[in-house]
Design a protein around this motif. Structure first.
Motif, PDB file in Angstrom:
ATOM      1  N   ALA A  67      37.065  37.224  43.365  1.00  0.00           N
ATOM      2  CA  ALA A  67      35.647  37.565  43.413  1.00  0.00           C
ATOM      3  C   ALA A  67      35.428  38.720  44.387  1.00  0.00           C
ATOM      4  CB  ALA A  67      34.824  36.349  43.840  1.00  0.00           C
ATOM      5  N   VAL A  68      34.424  39.507  44.099  1.00  0.00           N
ATOM      6  CA  VAL A  68      34.092  40.673  44.921  1.00  0.00           C
ATOM      7  C   VAL A  68      32.671  40.495  45.432  1.00  0.00           C
ATOM      8  CG1 VAL A  68      33.797  43.175  44.920  1.00  0.00           C
ATOM      9  CG2 VAL A  68      35.594  42.131  43.531  1.00  0.00           C
ATOM     10  N   TRP A  83      28.473  36.974  45.318  1.00  0.00           N
ATOM     11  CA  TRP A  83      29.843  37.303  44.910  1.00  0.00           C
ATOM     12  C   TRP A  83      29.889  37.359  43.392  1.00  0.00           C
ATOM     13  CZ3 TRP A  83      34.082  37.702  48.331  1.00  0.00           C
ATOM     14  CH2 TRP A  83      33.810  37.384  49.660  1.00  0.00           C
ATOM     15  N   ASN A  84      30.686  38.267  42.827  1.00  0.00           N
ATOM     16  CA  ASN A  84      30.851  38.383  41.374  1.00  0.00           C
ATOM     17  C   ASN A  84      32.326  38.407  41.010  1.00  0.00           C
ATOM     18  OD1 ASN A  84      28.144  38.576  40.400  1.00  0.00           O
ATOM     19  ND2 ASN A  84      28.037  40.547  41.419  1.00  0.00           N
ATOM     20  N   MET A  85      32.612  37.849  39.841  1.00  0.00           N
ATOM     21  CA  MET A  85      33.975  37.870  39.324  1.00  0.00           C
ATOM     22  C   MET A  85      33.917  37.978  37.809  1.00  0.00           C
ATOM     23  SD  MET A  85      37.143  35.213  39.859  1.00  0.00           S
ATOM     24  CE  MET A  85      36.748  34.030  38.600  1.00  0.00           C
ATOM     25  N   GLN A  86      34.642  38.920  37.253  1.00  0.00           N
ATOM     26  CA  GLN A  86      34.740  39.051  35.801  1.00  0.00           C
ATOM     27  C   GLN A  86      35.768  38.043  35.291  1.00  0.00           C
ATOM     28  OE1 GLN A  86      31.838  40.912  35.241  1.00  0.00           O
ATOM     29  NE2 GLN A  86      33.011  41.401  33.442  1.00  0.00           N
ATOM     30  N   HIS A  87      35.478  37.455  34.151  1.00  0.00           N
ATOM     31  CA  HIS A  87      36.348  36.460  33.533  1.00  0.00           C
ATOM     32  C   HIS A  87      36.421  36.784  32.055  1.00  0.00           C
ATOM     33  CE1 HIS A  87      37.427  32.342  32.084  1.00  0.00           C
ATOM     34  NE2 HIS A  87      38.156  32.371  33.175  1.00  0.00           N
ATOM     35  N   THR A  93      28.950  34.473  38.930  1.00  0.00           N
ATOM     36  CA  THR A  93      28.191  34.866  40.103  1.00  0.00           C
ATOM     37  C   THR A  93      28.102  33.669  41.031  1.00  0.00           C
ATOM     38  OG1 THR A  93      26.869  36.371  38.766  1.00  0.00           O
ATOM     39  CG2 THR A  93      25.999  35.806  40.924  1.00  0.00           C
ATOM     40  N   VAL A  94      28.418  33.888  42.298  1.00  0.00           N
ATOM     41  CA  VAL A  94      28.355  32.821  43.295  1.00  0.00           C
ATOM     42  C   VAL A  94      27.378  33.254  44.376  1.00  0.00           C
ATOM     43  CG1 VAL A  94      29.653  31.438  44.945  1.00  0.00           C
ATOM     44  CG2 VAL A  94      30.766  32.217  42.849  1.00  0.00           C
ATOM     45  N   LEU A  95      26.351  32.433  44.598  1.00  0.00           N
ATOM     46  CA  LEU A  95      25.379  32.676  45.663  1.00  0.00           C
ATOM     47  C   LEU A  95      25.652  31.690  46.788  1.00  0.00           C
ATOM     48  CD1 LEU A  95      22.142  32.992  43.508  1.00  0.00           C
ATOM     49  CD2 LEU A  95      23.475  34.830  44.502  1.00  0.00           C
TER      50      LEU A  95
END
Length: 146
Positions: A67-68, A83-87, A93-95
């Protein structure tokens, strides 16, 4: 080399056909489940109990999982990290909401959201800690018909 005559092949037993059809149905269900209801990365299981993990450990866990961090929004008392992560199925998206206390930063809650890329309007959301029954809104009282 001779080509086999289709009429000379032995017939497939009904039991074998039933097993093959059952396997095909299971594969179709597994494919649909993976595409429409993706599971969270296994490394994120520690995030399900936000009170048991420190902010530094959560940040390390998220960055190691790929995650970025997109942004940090500070406000009085509470700071939100996104935080974001491509899958393969879409975007995660993580808040992370954490509060500054005299003892240090403490995670208040974590929200994980998965937006499915092939269905833009389809989003799954998980909240941690999970809302209790007393914290959920009460249903509206219905009035009897006259």
């Amino acid at each position: 080399m001779k080509i086999a005559d289709p009429d000379s092949l032995p017939p497939t037993s009904p039991k074998t056909m039933a097993v093959l059809i059952l396997i095909l149905i299971c594969l179709m269900i597994a494919t649909a489940k993976a595409a429409f209801a993706p599971g969270q990365p296994a490394a994120w299981a520690r995030l399900h109990a936000p009170g048991a993990i420190s902010v530094a450990d959560a940040n390390k866990l998220l960055s190691e999982s790929g995650a970025v961090i997109e942004n940090i929004k500070p406000s009085t008392g509470v700071t939100t990290e996104t935080w974001n992560m491509q899958h393969r199925t879409g975007r995660w998206t993580v808040l992370v909401l954490f509060a500054k206390t005299p003892k240090g930063d403490v995670i208040e809650s974590i929200q994980i959201r998965c937006e499915i890329s092939h269905f833009p309007s389809f989003t799954r959301t998980w909240d941690y800690p999970e809302p209790t029954a007393s914290a959920q809104p009460a249903p509206a009282a219905s009035t009897p018909a006259k």
